[in-house]
Write an enzyme that holds these catalytic residues in place. Structure first.
Site, PDB file in Angstrom:
ATOM      1  N   GLU A 286       0.824  -1.207   0.000  1.00  0.00           N
ATOM      2  CA  GLU A 286       0.000   0.000   0.000  1.00  0.00           C
ATOM      3  C   GLU A 286       0.861   1.260   0.000  1.00  0.00           C
ATOM      4  O   GLU A 286       0.438   2.316  -0.463  1.00  0.00           O
ATOM      5  CB  GLU A 286      -0.929  -0.019   1.233  1.00  0.00           C
ATOM      6  CG  GLU A 286      -2.289   0.570   0.952  1.00  0.00           C
ATOM      7  CD  GLU A 286      -3.280   0.366   2.091  1.00  0.00           C
ATOM      8  OE1 GLU A 286      -2.860   0.177   3.256  1.00  0.00           O
ATOM      9  OE2 GLU A 286      -4.490   0.406   1.823  1.00  0.00           O
ATOM     10  N   HIS A 307       6.666 -26.713  -0.776  1.00  0.00           N
ATOM     11  CA  HIS A 307       5.926 -27.781  -1.451  1.00  0.00           C
ATOM     12  C   HIS A 307       4.762 -27.228  -2.272  1.00  0.00           C
ATOM     13  O   HIS A 307       3.894 -27.977  -2.700  1.00  0.00           O
ATOM     14  CB  HIS A 307       5.436 -28.801  -0.417  1.00  0.00           C
ATOM     15  CG  HIS A 307       6.581 -29.438   0.302  1.00  0.00           C
ATOM     16  ND1 HIS A 307       7.091 -30.671  -0.033  1.00  0.00           N
ATOM     17  CD2 HIS A 307       7.365 -28.976   1.311  1.00  0.00           C
ATOM     18  CE1 HIS A 307       8.121 -30.952   0.745  1.00  0.00           C
ATOM     19  NE2 HIS A 307       8.308 -29.938   1.570  1.00  0.00           N
ATOM     20  N   LYS A 421     -13.870   0.935  -3.836  1.00  0.00           N
ATOM     21  CA  LYS A 421     -14.931   1.400  -2.925  1.00  0.00           C
ATOM     22  C   LYS A 421     -16.023   2.106  -3.703  1.00  0.00           C
ATOM     23  O   LYS A 421     -17.213   1.862  -3.499  1.00  0.00           O
ATOM     24  CB  LYS A 421     -14.352   2.362  -1.882  1.00  0.00           C
ATOM     25  CG  LYS A 421     -13.469   1.695  -0.855  1.00  0.00           C
ATOM     26  CD  LYS A 421     -13.081   2.695   0.224  1.00  0.00           C
ATOM     27  CE  LYS A 421     -12.021   2.126   1.137  1.00  0.00           C
ATOM     28  NZ  LYS A 421     -11.438   3.128   2.015  1.00  0.00           N
TER      29      LYS A 421
HETATM   30  O1  PA5 Z   1      -3.072   1.870   5.870  1.00  0.00           O
HETATM   31  C1  PA5 Z   1      -4.209   2.301   5.749  1.00  0.00           C
HETATM   32  O2  PA5 Z   1      -4.464   3.521   5.893  1.00  0.00           O
HETATM   33  C2  PA5 Z   1      -5.382   1.422   5.429  1.00  0.00           C
HETATM   34  O3  PA5 Z   1      -5.004   0.127   5.162  1.00  0.00           O
HETATM   35  C3  PA5 Z   1      -6.357   1.404   6.603  1.00  0.00           C
HETATM   36  O4  PA5 Z   1      -5.696   0.943   7.734  1.00  0.00           O
HETATM   37  C4  PA5 Z   1      -7.583   0.551   6.328  1.00  0.00           C
HETATM   38  O5  PA5 Z   1      -8.175   0.925   5.124  1.00  0.00           O
HETATM   39  C5  PA5 Z   1      -8.593   0.705   7.461  1.00  0.00           C
HETATM   40  O6  PA5 Z   1      -8.950   2.037   7.612  1.00  0.00           O
HETATM   41  P1  PA5 Z   1      -9.681   2.567   8.903  1.00  0.00           P
HETATM   42  O7  PA5 Z   1      -8.808   2.346  10.075  1.00  0.00           O
HETATM   43  O8  PA5 Z   1      -9.922   4.014   8.622  1.00  0.00           O
HETATM   44  O9  PA5 Z   1     -10.976   1.793   9.034  1.00  0.00           O
END
Ligand code: PA5
Length: 446
Positions: A286, A307, A421
């Protein structure tokens, strides 16, 4: 022994002479940009000093709440996704056990919900809560993420039906200081809240209440975790590039990428590390996968995956490298007994500890994979304990920040996550998405 040592001897044959040294000025610039907050994403650098900036009052609050949960619950459901989920889960599996719940350790069982949209998964969580004393820890920085919000609606319903007004005393929220639906709900309902600092993004939040509260509920010594992280913060913040394993790791993975090794596989020979592989995939995937750039992070649990994925790694497309996390001492061990009949032919292993056998498997695999054209970086970690865990997560977060800047991306945003989303909301008929809904339904032929 140092907390983390980087062994690059099984990667140097894939690197041009002086390639690493040539990266020193770039790493220095990235390091300064992080420290001085002069790069994109500079409003999300709170994690850099978190190990020392978290206050005694916050820690006491987390520990006291964890103790209450440990005494009044048989089940705690932690509701969250992404950075609001993977840190806690990976810590519990690494430091306690992947079988923590089944082993009936000294605390409540901890289940994770809100990390998918599966009805059967949620139904099973409800079944696991049946007849048990339960509390919820709902974790969401934005307070609006669909997966945890929906799971929370279902689980909260169960709690309110079961406990009536007393449910409020069993719901704990970890969220933004002021913003988001979850914060508004918590204020209205009087649920206890823990704050995720504004300047700490989800995947860098494991050392806040996001990760620390579930860890403490599982009986993990969070002071020791923070001590390890603080040690990393102090030790790794130095200009001695040739001896800094964190900055060297960040540089080498960028060099390997430029040499066509676009997939980094995190490998460990301890099954307890499997969920940390998931945490690493999120952290790096990410943070770096944007603007058409980035290494694709993958993870394997060896020797299990030798494996399944072993064939590909040895012999498939040569666009891979491995980063092996080598725990020198396992959490526990046992020795192979002699069998007088030796019908299985395994007496050559009699008297050996499993750790020795596992180590030989690791050494043999590293040599085989390297020979097959896969560079191997080895991160040696002396033991599996709280301090090492804290050190490790800080190491990887710092390396990720530096590596992202080396790559030329903002490692602290995730604009690409919005695309799915929007489509999901449109297809589900969320108000405000009408035009997109029409367009998507046509594409789906509906
Ligand atoms: O790293 C990030 O910002 C995302 O992966 C969030 O942690 C994830 O989308 C969850 O978001 P939130 O804590 O706002 O529910």
């Amino acid at each position: 022994m140092k907390n983390i040592q980087l062994d690059i001897t099984k990667a140097t044959q894939f690197l041009q002479a002086d390639a690493i040294a040539a990266y020193e000025p770039k790493v220095k610039a990235a390091q300064e940009a992080l420290e001085n907050g002069t790069c994109p994403g500079n409003d999300f650098l709170g994690w850099l000093h978190l190990p020392s900036s978290i206050t005694e009052a916050e820690l006491t609050d987390i520990e006291n709440t964890a103790n209450i949960l440990r005494s009044k619950c048989e089940v705690v459901v932690a509701i969250g996704i992404g950075g609001s989920y993977l840190g806690a889960r990976s810590a519990i599996e690494l430091l306690r056990s992947p079988y923590y719940n089944a082993l009936g350790k000294d605390g409540p069982a901890i289940y994770f919900a809100g990390c998918n949209l599966s009805g059967s998964y949620l139904d099973e969580i409800l079944a696991l809560c049946e007849g048990k004393r339960v509390s919820l820890n709902v974790i969401s920085k934005s307070g609006t993420t669909t997966e945890p919000a929906l799971a929370f609606r279902v689980l909260r319903g169960m709690m309110e039906r079961r406990y009536g007004k007393e449910a409020a005393g069993r719901i704990y929220c970890t969220t933004d200081r002021a913003r988001g639906t979850l914060k508004s709900l918590a204020d209205r309902e009087g649920w206890q809240t823990f704050v995720i600092p504004d300047d700490v993004g989800g995947r860098y939040s494991v050392l806040t209440a996001v990760g620390l509260l579930p860890m403490a509920v599982a009986g993990i010594d969070i002071d020791a975790v923070l001590h390890g992280a603080e040690k990393a913060m102090t030790e790794l913040d130095n200009d001695d590039f040739s001896h800094n394993p964190c900055y060297r790791y960040a540089a080498i993975r960028n060099i390997l990428l430029r040499r066509g090794k676009a997939i980094e596989i995190y490998a460990s020979y301890e099954p307890r590390f499997t969920q940390m592989g998931e945490w690493l995939k999120q952290l790096y995937g990410e943070s770096e996968g944007k603007d058409g750039k980035g290494l694709f992070p993958a993870s394997v649990a060896f020797t299990t995956d030798l494996h399944s994925m072993g064939q590909f790694i040895q012999d498939g497309s040569r666009n891979l490298f491995e980063t092996v996390i080598d725990f020198i001492s396992p959490a526990a061990d046992l020795t192979v007994e002699e069998d007088p009949e030796n019908l299985d032919g395994l007496n050559f292993l009699s008297g050996m500890a499993m750790r020795q056998i596992n180590r030989r498997a690791m050494q043999g695999t590293i040599l085989a994979h390297t020979r097959g054209g896969v560079p191997n970086l080895v991160l040696e970690v002396p033991a599996i304990n709280e301090e090492e865990y804290g050190y490790m997560v800080y190491f990887f977060m710092l390396a990720c920040g530096v590596s992202g800047y080396l790559l030329g991306v903002n490692p602290f945003d995730q604009p690409g996550v919005e695309a799915y989303k929007k489509n999901m909301f449109a297809l589900l008929g969320k108000p405000g998405y009408e035009d997109l809904r029409q367009e998507l339904l046509e594409k789906l032929g509906e």
